[in-house]
Write a protein that holds these residues in place. Structure first.
Motif, short mmCIF file in Angstrom:
data_model
loop_
_atom_site.label_atom_id
_atom_site.label_comp_id
_atom_site.label_asym_id
_atom_site.label_seq_id
_atom_site.Cartn_x
_atom_site.Cartn_y
_atom_site.Cartn_z
N LEU A 127 35.56 26.14 31.43
CA LEU A 127 36.06 25.13 32.37
C LEU A 127 37.56 25.28 32.57
CD1 LEU A 127 35.65 22.54 34.07
CD2 LEU A 127 36.07 21.23 31.96
N VAL A 128 37.96 25.42 33.81
CA VAL A 128 39.38 25.49 34.17
C VAL A 128 39.78 24.17 34.83
CG1 VAL A 128 41.11 26.58 35.66
CG2 VAL A 128 39.45 27.98 34.44
N THR A 129 40.87 23.59 34.38
CA THR A 129 41.37 22.34 34.98
C THR A 129 42.85 22.47 35.26
OG1 THR A 129 41.76 21.40 32.77
CG2 THR A 129 39.66 20.86 33.87
N TRP A 130 43.28 21.87 36.36
CA TRP A 130 44.70 21.73 36.69
C TRP A 130 45.05 20.25 36.58
CZ3 TRP A 130 48.74 24.98 37.66
CH2 TRP A 130 48.45 26.32 37.89
N VAL A 131 46.13 19.95 35.86
CA VAL A 131 46.57 18.57 35.69
C VAL A 131 48.07 18.48 35.95
CG1 VAL A 131 44.76 18.07 34.00
CG2 VAL A 131 47.01 18.84 33.22
N ASN A 132 48.52 17.30 36.37
CA ASN A 132 49.95 17.03 36.44
C ASN A 132 50.26 15.90 35.46
OD1 ASN A 132 49.18 14.59 37.74
ND2 ASN A 132 49.47 15.47 39.77
N GLN A 133 51.42 15.30 35.56
CA GLN A 133 51.82 14.29 34.59
C GLN A 133 51.03 13.00 34.74
OE1 GLN A 133 55.84 14.44 36.38
NE2 GLN A 133 55.80 12.22 36.30
N TYR A 134 50.26 12.90 35.82
CA TYR A 134 49.52 11.66 36.06
C TYR A 134 48.01 11.81 35.90
CZ TYR A 134 53.97 10.35 38.19
OH TYR A 134 55.30 10.11 38.42
N ASP A 135 47.44 12.91 36.39
CA ASP A 135 45.99 13.01 36.42
C ASP A 135 45.55 14.45 36.67
OD1 ASP A 135 43.41 12.15 36.31
OD2 ASP A 135 43.47 10.94 38.14
N GLY A 136 44.24 14.68 36.58
CA GLY A 136 43.69 15.97 36.93
C GLY A 136 43.56 16.09 38.44
N VAL A 137 43.82 17.29 38.99
CA VAL A 137 43.78 17.47 40.44
C VAL A 137 42.72 18.48 40.87
CG1 VAL A 137 46.19 16.79 40.76
CG2 VAL A 137 45.63 19.21 40.37
N ALA A 138 42.27 19.37 39.96
CA ALA A 138 41.26 20.36 40.33
C ALA A 138 40.58 20.89 39.08
CB ALA A 138 41.88 21.50 41.13
N ARG A 139 39.33 21.40 39.27
CA ARG A 139 38.59 21.97 38.16
C ARG A 139 37.58 22.99 38.69
NH1 ARG A 139 35.74 17.52 34.98
NH2 ARG A 139 34.30 19.19 34.35
N CYS A 140 37.31 24.01 37.87
CA CYS A 140 36.33 25.04 38.22
C CYS A 140 35.53 25.42 36.98
CB CYS A 140 37.01 26.30 38.77
SG CYS A 140 37.36 26.29 40.53
N ASP A 141 34.25 25.72 37.17
CA ASP A 141 33.43 26.32 36.12
C ASP A 141 32.61 27.44 36.75
OD1 ASP A 141 31.33 25.06 37.46
OD2 ASP A 141 31.29 23.37 36.07
N GLN A 142 31.65 27.96 36.02
CA GLN A 142 30.86 29.07 36.52
C GLN A 142 30.01 28.70 37.73
OE1 GLN A 142 30.74 32.37 35.51
NE2 GLN A 142 32.56 31.87 34.29
N THR A 143 29.81 27.41 37.94
CA THR A 143 28.95 26.96 39.04
C THR A 143 29.70 26.65 40.32
OG1 THR A 143 27.41 26.01 37.43
CG2 THR A 143 27.20 25.27 39.73
N SER A 144 30.80 25.89 40.21
CA SER A 144 31.50 25.43 41.42
C SER A 144 32.91 24.96 41.08
CB SER A 144 30.72 24.29 42.09
OG SER A 144 30.65 23.18 41.19
N CYS A 145 33.66 24.59 42.13
CA CYS A 145 35.00 24.02 41.99
C CYS A 145 35.05 22.65 42.66
CB CYS A 145 36.06 24.92 42.63
SG CYS A 145 36.34 26.49 41.79
N GLN A 146 35.87 21.78 42.11
CA GLN A 146 36.10 20.45 42.69
C GLN A 146 37.59 20.16 42.64
OE1 GLN A 146 33.66 17.97 40.15
NE2 GLN A 146 31.89 18.12 41.52
N SER A 147 38.07 19.42 43.62
CA SER A 147 39.50 19.08 43.64
C SER A 147 39.71 17.76 44.38
CB SER A 147 40.31 20.19 44.31
OG SER A 147 39.85 20.42 45.63
N THR A 148 40.84 17.11 44.09
CA THR A 148 41.20 15.89 44.80
C THR A 148 41.84 16.26 46.14
OG1 THR A 148 43.35 15.82 43.69
CG2 THR A 148 41.54 14.63 42.65
N GLU A 149 41.98 15.27 47.00
CA GLU A 149 42.53 15.52 48.33
C GLU A 149 43.95 16.09 48.24
OE1 GLU A 149 43.33 13.12 52.55
OE2 GLU A 149 42.58 12.05 50.79
#
Length: 256
Positions: A51-73
């Motif tokens: 699982l790959v996640t991108w976060v900033n100082q406030y919250d998570g903004v995007a994530r990817c795994d072997q199946t799919s990716c999801q991200s905030t606006e």
């Protein structure tokens, strides 16, 4: 020669140092600079099968795994690129609210940290004498507005307003004519109000941008050294700068 004995404590310290060096080599710090409202790519190149996640100082903004990716606006990750080891994050439109550190993690372990920076803008503004001047403040708090104006061919730089904690402290000579919110409003503009209005980020001590204001069609005064010679004390209004040469700062910035 007898066997060489190495103290246990020393061996443990060497092992920990080696582990720290290996971990440091796997973790990268970078910065990305773009122009206001442009798309920005925060690079990260590591192979991660979890699982790959991108976060900033406030919250998570995007994530990817072997199946799919999801991200905030406003944020995007490519699943095809993720499978190839390109874990980069795209910010679709950079603005000053998004200017901060972003961290990429693989299965909870930090692997990349990227700072998003915004290239200081420079905009011309024309206003008629007697009308109101309105300047957008893309950073409405913890910001200082300085004015570099020309007086009889000379240069005069001083602090116009300083906004901290959403409270503004403005130069006494301008206090009756200026108001501050999401924009700086200056009423009843006079010819001597023309010049370069510089916006400074107080917290990070860096330039946000500058407005070159002309009044009644008077020639634009473009100031290259303004970003390095701003006045900080409101009480210094009206004080003429010395005749010594000022350091020239080229505001053009090359992206990392």
């Amino acid at each position: 020669m007898g066997n060489l004995k190495i103290p246990v404590v020393f061996s443990v310290k060497c092992l920990l140092f080696s582990f720290w060096c290996f971990a440091a080599s796997e973790f990268s710090f970078r910065s990305t600079m773009v122009k206001l409202h442009e798309a920005a790519t925060l690079p990260c190149y590591q192979k991660c099968t979890g699982l790959v996640t991108w976060v900033n100082q406030y919250d998570g903004v995007a994530r990817c795994d072997q199946t799919s990716c999801q991200s905030t606006e406003g944020f995007q990750m490519s699943h095809d690129q993720y499978l190839k080891g390109d874990l980069s994050l795209t910010i679709t439109e950079a603005d000053f609210r998004k200017r901060m550190w972003y961290t990429c993690r693989c299965d909870g372990e930090d692997i990349c940290a990227v700072s998003l920076r915004i290239d200081p803008f420079s905009l011309p503004v024309s206003v008629q004498a007697g009308q109101s001047l309105s300047l957008d403040l893309p950073v409405p708090d913890n910001v200082e507005v300085t004015l570099n104006r020309t007086d009889d061919g000379g240069s005069n730089t001083f602090s116009l307003c300083r906004i901290e904690g959403h409270k503004a402290q403005c130069n006494p000579l301008y206090k009756q004519r200026v108001s501050v919110g999401s924009r700086l409003q200056l009423k009843e503009v006079k010819n001597q109000d023309g010049g370069v209005y510089i916006l400074w980020d107080i917290k990070n001590d860096e330039a946000i941008g500058m407005y070159t204001v002309t009044v009644n069609g008077r020639p634009s005064f473009y100031c290259l050294h303004c970003l390095n010679t701003r006045g900080r004390n409101p009480a210094s209004a009206g004080r003429r700068t010395s005749g010594r040469k000022q350091k020239v700062l080229d505001i053009s910035i090359i992206s990392d």
